[in-house]
Design an enzyme around this catalytic site. Structure first.
Site, PDB file in Angstrom:
ATOM      1  N   ARG A 182      37.293  41.689  42.756  1.00  0.00           N
ATOM      2  CA  ARG A 182      37.775  41.679  41.359  1.00  0.00           C
ATOM      3  C   ARG A 182      38.189  43.072  40.915  1.00  0.00           C
ATOM      4  O   ARG A 182      39.132  43.244  40.160  1.00  0.00           O
ATOM      5  CB  ARG A 182      36.669  41.146  40.441  1.00  0.00           C
ATOM      6  CG  ARG A 182      36.476  39.647  40.551  1.00  0.00           C
ATOM      7  CD  ARG A 182      35.195  39.207  39.859  1.00  0.00           C
ATOM      8  NE  ARG A 182      35.136  39.624  38.484  1.00  0.00           N
ATOM      9  CZ  ARG A 182      34.012  40.040  37.875  1.00  0.00           C
ATOM     10  NH1 ARG A 182      32.869  40.088  38.506  1.00  0.00           N
ATOM     11  NH2 ARG A 182      34.047  40.401  36.610  1.00  0.00           N
ATOM     12  N   SER A 192      28.534  36.979  37.772  1.00  0.00           N
ATOM     13  CA  SER A 192      28.269  38.170  38.570  1.00  0.00           C
ATOM     14  C   SER A 192      26.936  38.791  38.151  1.00  0.00           C
ATOM     15  O   SER A 192      26.057  39.064  38.974  1.00  0.00           O
ATOM     16  CB  SER A 192      29.417  39.165  38.367  1.00  0.00           C
ATOM     17  OG  SER A 192      29.078  40.430  38.845  1.00  0.00           O
ATOM     18  N   HIS A 221      20.505  44.701  32.206  1.00  0.00           N
ATOM     19  CA  HIS A 221      21.820  44.864  32.831  1.00  0.00           C
ATOM     20  C   HIS A 221      22.852  45.066  31.735  1.00  0.00           C
ATOM     21  O   HIS A 221      22.775  44.442  30.684  1.00  0.00           O
ATOM     22  CB  HIS A 221      22.182  43.633  33.666  1.00  0.00           C
ATOM     23  CG  HIS A 221      23.264  43.920  34.670  1.00  0.00           C
ATOM     24  ND1 HIS A 221      22.990  44.386  35.936  1.00  0.00           N
ATOM     25  CD2 HIS A 221      24.602  43.824  34.582  1.00  0.00           C
ATOM     26  CE1 HIS A 221      24.125  44.562  36.580  1.00  0.00           C
ATOM     27  NE2 HIS A 221      25.126  44.231  35.787  1.00  0.00           N
TER      28      HIS A 221
END
Ligand code: URA
Length: 476
Positions: free
Chosen positions: A168, A183, A82
């Site tokens: 957000r 997150s 990620h």
């Protein structure tokens, strides 16, 4: 639970207990806390930060808001990567099929554009027909069949993150270390991974522009992952200029395809290879024994890591270097042989996209207007400012300014100018892709601001600055 009181405490610099975070997140998930209260709390967190305990509690509550994927019995290590978000960052599109071509199981769950950064889902959806909304059952079946799925957050996986992420994006609360960490890690831990590689960006185009903060973010996520049984490694990579040349959804997809075909820009390929090597290494040292019974043994935790005798250290280091060199060779071979490209094609086909895109990227949607941008003066390219470029892509329609906005996949830039390069006045250094002439004008203005040409040396960050593990920080 009196939510205004919790907001007030956070606003004034206090901390919420783990129980309060758990209760609040569950109530938000159940629709009992309105978005405006959550938005206010997010802003309070943005301004005041969170303690380690609060961060861990928010993470656990976010994971608990949904289900976890279970890859027990798959017989292959389950590994993902990620990125913390950047401009021109199309690594996932190359890396996921590459890692799957190397025998790893990659259930990659990504996000949409956030702030000035692009999102993998928006890029993939520029491929006609490509469906990112697979269910968990479909995801599992596809990973079993072809080793890879690239999906958006399903309603089952960390659904609270999905809502907070969108909130957000439009409330100026993205650039917040604990919120970013929660997150990312909530999605990744819900994937049931054996290993996770994090691409933590540093530089002016990263969400956290300060290098020390990027390192802190990496360490925070590594600790959160390892404490929950997921081996986690991070590479700190440069985001003081866009990665590769293309910025904008379809343009980036095309560049990723070029990389899979062996024609990608050097920086994109180098970074992708480095991340792939980490994924392979994690897969090998895998944290779970995938037994024939289909039962996964518990993942290794930091606290029960085997202690190594000091006399073993040189042998272990030598062995690791040999393993790493071998992994690197395998990664290069999977790219050069076309295996990674074939896997990408299989992935596109499996998810309803037009597989012809691999051979013919012109099936991607094309911009109405294209204009070449030339260097306004001679000199050295001192800077290509990623944040200005990313914001311009959003303004030109390639990202969202409201949660419900549709994204135009065609708009963006291809910027050939690299920091350090000498250019002459009038030399083409970029192309602008837009919906209309107003978009072209916007793009031109952004390039005027983003590309600095002058005398002297360009100061750039190293593409791969550091490798961070639970054991410490090393230069790659
Ligand atoms: N990527 C995510 O998934 N979440 C963030 O907050 C930032 C990047």
């Amino acid at each position: 639970m009196f939510v205004p009181g919790l907001i007030e405490r956070k606003r004034d610099g206090g901390a919420l207990s783990a129980g309060e975070w758990g209760e609040l997140v569950a109530a938000f998930h159940a629709g009992q806390v309105p978005d405006y209260q959550m938005a206010a709390l997010l802003m309070a967190v943005f301004l005041r930060g969170m303690t380690r305990e609060e961060t861990a509690a928010l993470l656990d509550a976010m994971v608990a808001s949904g289900s976890r994927l279970d890859f027990g019995g798959l017989g292959r290590p389950v590994v993902d990567k990620h990125s913390t978000g950047g401009v021109g960052d199309k690594v996932s599109l190359v890396l996921a099929p590459l890692a799957a071509a190397l025998g790893l199981a990659v259930p990659m769950m990504s996000g949409r554009g956030l702030g000035h950064t692009g999102g993998t889902l928006d890029k993939l959806e520029s491929i006609p027909g490509f469906r990112t909304g697979l269910s968990l059952a479909e995801t599992r079946a596809q990973v079993e069949r072809i080793g890879v799925a690239m999906i958006g957050q399903t309603p089952e996986i960390a659904p609270v993150d999905k809502r907070l992420y969108a909130m957000r994006d439009v409330t100026a609360t993205v650039e917040c270390l604990p919120l970013i960490a929660c997150s990312i890690m909530s999605k990744k831990l819900a994937e049931g991974l054996d290993g996770l590689v994090l691409d933590v960006k540093q530089g002016s185009g990263a969400f956290l522009t300060d290098a020390a903060k990027s390192l802190e973010l990496a360490k925070t996520m590594i600790a959160l992952g390892e404490d929950r049984g997921c081996r986690t490694v991070a590479l700190l990579t440069a985001m003081d200029r866009p990665l590769g040349r293309a910025c904008g959804n379809a343009l980036e997809t095309e560049e990723a395809i070029m990389a899979l075909r062996g024609e990608g820009p050097e920086d994109l390929v180098e970074e992708t290879v480095a991340l792939a090597v980490e994924m392979v290494m994690l897969g090998r040292t895998g944290t779970r024994a995938h037994g024939p019974s289909g039962e996964d043994t518990p993942a290794r935790r930091r606290t029960d890591a085997p202690t190594r005798r000091s006399s073993d250290a040189p042998r272990t280091a030598e062995r690791a270097a040999v393993d790493r060199a071998g992994a690197e060779q395998e990664v290069h071979a999977a790219l050069a042989s076309g295996k990674a490209a074939e896997k990408f094609q299989a992935l596109v086909e499996a998810q309803g996209g037009n597989p012809a895109v691999l051979e013919d990227p012109s099936v991607l949607p094309q911009a109405n207007e294209v204009e070449v941008y030339s260097a306004p003066r001679s000199g050295t390219v001192l800077r290509v400012e990623p944040r200005t470029i990313g914001r311009a892509v959003v303004e030109m329609g390639g990202g969202r300014t409201k949660a419900e906005d549709a994204v135009d996949p065609t708009v963006g830039f291809v910027i050939s100018a690299r920091p350090g390069q000498a250019v002459r006045a009038g030399e083409p250094v970029a192309s602008i892709f837009a919906r209309d002439t107003a978009g072209i004008a916007l793009g031109r203005k952004a390039l005027d601001a983003a590309i600095a040409i002058g005398e002297g040396r360009a100061e750039t960050l190293p593409l791969l600055a550091a490798r961070v593990t639970a054991e410490g920080v090393e230069e790659p």
